[in-house]
Design a protein around this motif. Structure first.
Motif, mmCIF file in Angstrom:
data_model
loop_
_atom_site.group_PDB
_atom_site.id
_atom_site.type_symbol
_atom_site.label_atom_id
_atom_site.label_comp_id
_atom_site.label_asym_id
_atom_site.label_seq_id
_atom_site.Cartn_x
_atom_site.Cartn_y
_atom_site.Cartn_z
ATOM 1 N N ARG A 100 7.336 20.782 39.757
ATOM 2 C CA ARG A 100 7.924 21.253 40.823
ATOM 3 C C ARG A 100 8.819 22.598 40.590
ATOM 4 N N ASP A 101 8.883 23.200 41.800
ATOM 5 C CA ASP A 101 9.656 24.657 41.728
ATOM 6 C C ASP A 101 10.993 24.111 41.522
ATOM 7 N N ILE A 102 12.036 24.613 40.902
ATOM 8 C CA ILE A 102 13.206 24.442 40.792
ATOM 9 C C ILE A 102 14.087 25.767 40.704
ATOM 10 N N SER A 103 15.185 25.849 41.730
ATOM 11 C CA SER A 103 15.534 27.080 41.974
ATOM 12 C C SER A 103 17.242 26.884 41.162
ATOM 13 N N LEU A 104 17.284 27.990 40.134
ATOM 14 C CA LEU A 104 18.337 27.721 39.391
ATOM 15 C C LEU A 104 19.474 29.126 39.533
ATOM 16 N N GLU A 105 20.656 28.994 39.610
ATOM 17 C CA GLU A 105 21.450 30.017 39.833
ATOM 18 C C GLU A 105 22.763 29.887 38.684
ATOM 19 N N ASN A 106 22.868 31.023 38.179
ATOM 20 C CA ASN A 106 23.921 31.433 37.152
ATOM 21 C C ASN A 106 25.115 31.772 37.966
ATOM 22 N N ARG A 107 25.945 30.549 38.275
ATOM 23 C CA ARG A 107 27.448 30.980 38.871
ATOM 24 C C ARG A 107 28.558 31.443 37.985
ATOM 25 N N THR A 127 15.776 33.426 30.987
ATOM 26 C CA THR A 127 16.809 33.663 30.634
ATOM 27 C C THR A 127 17.689 34.308 32.212
ATOM 28 N N LEU A 128 18.920 33.679 32.446
ATOM 29 C CA LEU A 128 19.806 33.939 33.541
ATOM 30 C C LEU A 128 20.686 34.751 33.274
ATOM 31 N N GLN A 129 21.083 36.015 33.646
ATOM 32 C CA GLN A 129 22.285 36.781 33.567
ATOM 33 C C GLN A 129 23.102 36.326 34.659
ATOM 34 N N PRO A 130 24.633 36.361 34.454
ATOM 35 C CA PRO A 130 25.620 35.794 35.399
ATOM 36 C C PRO A 130 25.192 36.516 36.580
ATOM 37 N N GLY A 131 25.237 35.644 37.791
ATOM 38 C CA GLY A 131 25.032 35.929 38.785
ATOM 39 C C GLY A 131 23.322 35.964 39.440
ATOM 40 N N GLU A 132 22.549 35.782 38.345
ATOM 41 C CA GLU A 132 21.125 35.962 38.737
ATOM 42 C C GLU A 132 20.612 34.577 39.151
ATOM 43 N N GLN A 133 19.642 34.477 39.804
ATOM 44 C CA GLN A 133 18.867 33.403 40.429
ATOM 45 C C GLN A 133 17.447 33.431 40.232
ATOM 46 N N GLN A 134 16.864 32.274 39.681
ATOM 47 C CA GLN A 134 15.418 32.370 39.567
ATOM 48 C C GLN A 134 14.831 31.108 39.857
ATOM 49 N N THR A 135 13.463 30.997 40.235
ATOM 50 C CA THR A 135 12.861 29.931 40.506
ATOM 51 C C THR A 135 11.884 29.528 39.299
ATOM 52 N N ILE A 136 12.015 28.492 38.981
ATOM 53 C CA ILE A 136 11.320 28.146 37.567
ATOM 54 C C ILE A 136 10.474 26.607 37.770
#
Length: 258
Positions: free
Chosen positions: A137-144, A213-222
């Motif tokens: 599955r695709d999972i959208s992850l956000e570094n908050r 790798t997620l920087q602060p504020g970045e969002q990626q679908t993994i």
């Protein structure tokens, strides 16, 4: 009236030469200052100017004012309690600032700690299987948070048989003697029994995610691959809470004829 710099007769009650230290994570930077009302009128304060050249507010705007609500009666002291609403991605470190009351200023030293805050979408996933053990599955992850997050590798969670858990709980409740319930609420008894039920033998669901790798504020679908154990029974409902660092996904598995 309302802005601390425009109020005549308002002064710091205990002004110090050394900076006042405030520390915490973004969203939890709280402080207080004692002030004294030298005037003959009640003062109502709504805001207090702040100078902090290296800090930004929640919306990336320049941080120039702190909202507060305080009343200080004539010739009396009062306490100004305030929050410093910095951008949640502000890196950990020490930042200098100053607050203004009347014609005076008080220096601050704001120490921001590292804060990991990862969120995941979707927050729930459901799998229906007739024997398949692997689902991608695709999972959208956000570094908050305010620190870099490295993702990848394998995570595991206990996969519990929902019907069996509920049945065990019901049976345990029925076997309790009246004196075991004396002085206890039903909720407390159920919570204690659930702890023992949760420790019943359970299967494990695994999640393997792509490296990212997620920087602060970045969002990626993994992409993430969930692997079910081969020991699942047919026509069952299983559930698991899969933790990806500080993010959590609830997983429901429904088996059919295997």
């Amino acid at each position: 009236m309302g802005i601390s710099t425009t109020v005549t007769g308002l002064k710091f009650a205990h002004k110090t030469q050394k900076p006042i230290t405030i520390h915490g994570t973004p969203g939890r930077l709280q402080g207080s200052l004692s002030v004294i009302n030298k005037s003959e009128s009640k003062l109502t304060l709504r805001s207090m100017p702040i100078k902090a050249s290296k800090l930004r507010g929640k919306d990336q705007d320049k941080l120039s004012e702190l909202r507060l609500t305080a009343r200080v009666y004539p010739q009396q002291t009062g306490v100004l309690r305030f929050n410093i609403p910095v951008d949640p991605t502000t890196p950990a470190g020490i930042y200098d600032a100053s607050l203004q009351v009347g014609g005076e200023s008080q220096s601050l030293r704001i120490q921001i700690h590292e804060h990991m805050a990862l969120s995941a979408i979707p927050t729930t996933l459901s799998f229906v299987t007739t024997g398949e053990c692997s689902f991608t599955r695709d999972i959208s992850l956000e570094n908050r948070g305010n620190t870099t997050i490295m993702l990848g590798g394998r995570d595991e969670a206990l996969l519990k048989d929902v019907q069996k858990r509920e049945s065990l709980l019901s049976n345990e409740l029925q076997r309790l003697e009246p004196d075991q319930l004396k002085g206890k609420s039903t909720g407390d008894v159920a919570a204690a029994l659930l702890q023992s039920v949760y420790h019943q033998k359970a299967d494990v669901i695994a999640l393997v995610m792509e490296d990212a790798t997620l920087q602060p504020g970045e969002q990626q679908t993994i992409k993430g691959t969930f692997t079910l154990p081969e020991t699942l029974q047919p026509f069952k409902h299983y559930s698991a809470d899969m933790d990806i660092l500080s993010a959590r996904i609830k997983v429901d598995v429904y088996t059919r004829g295997l």
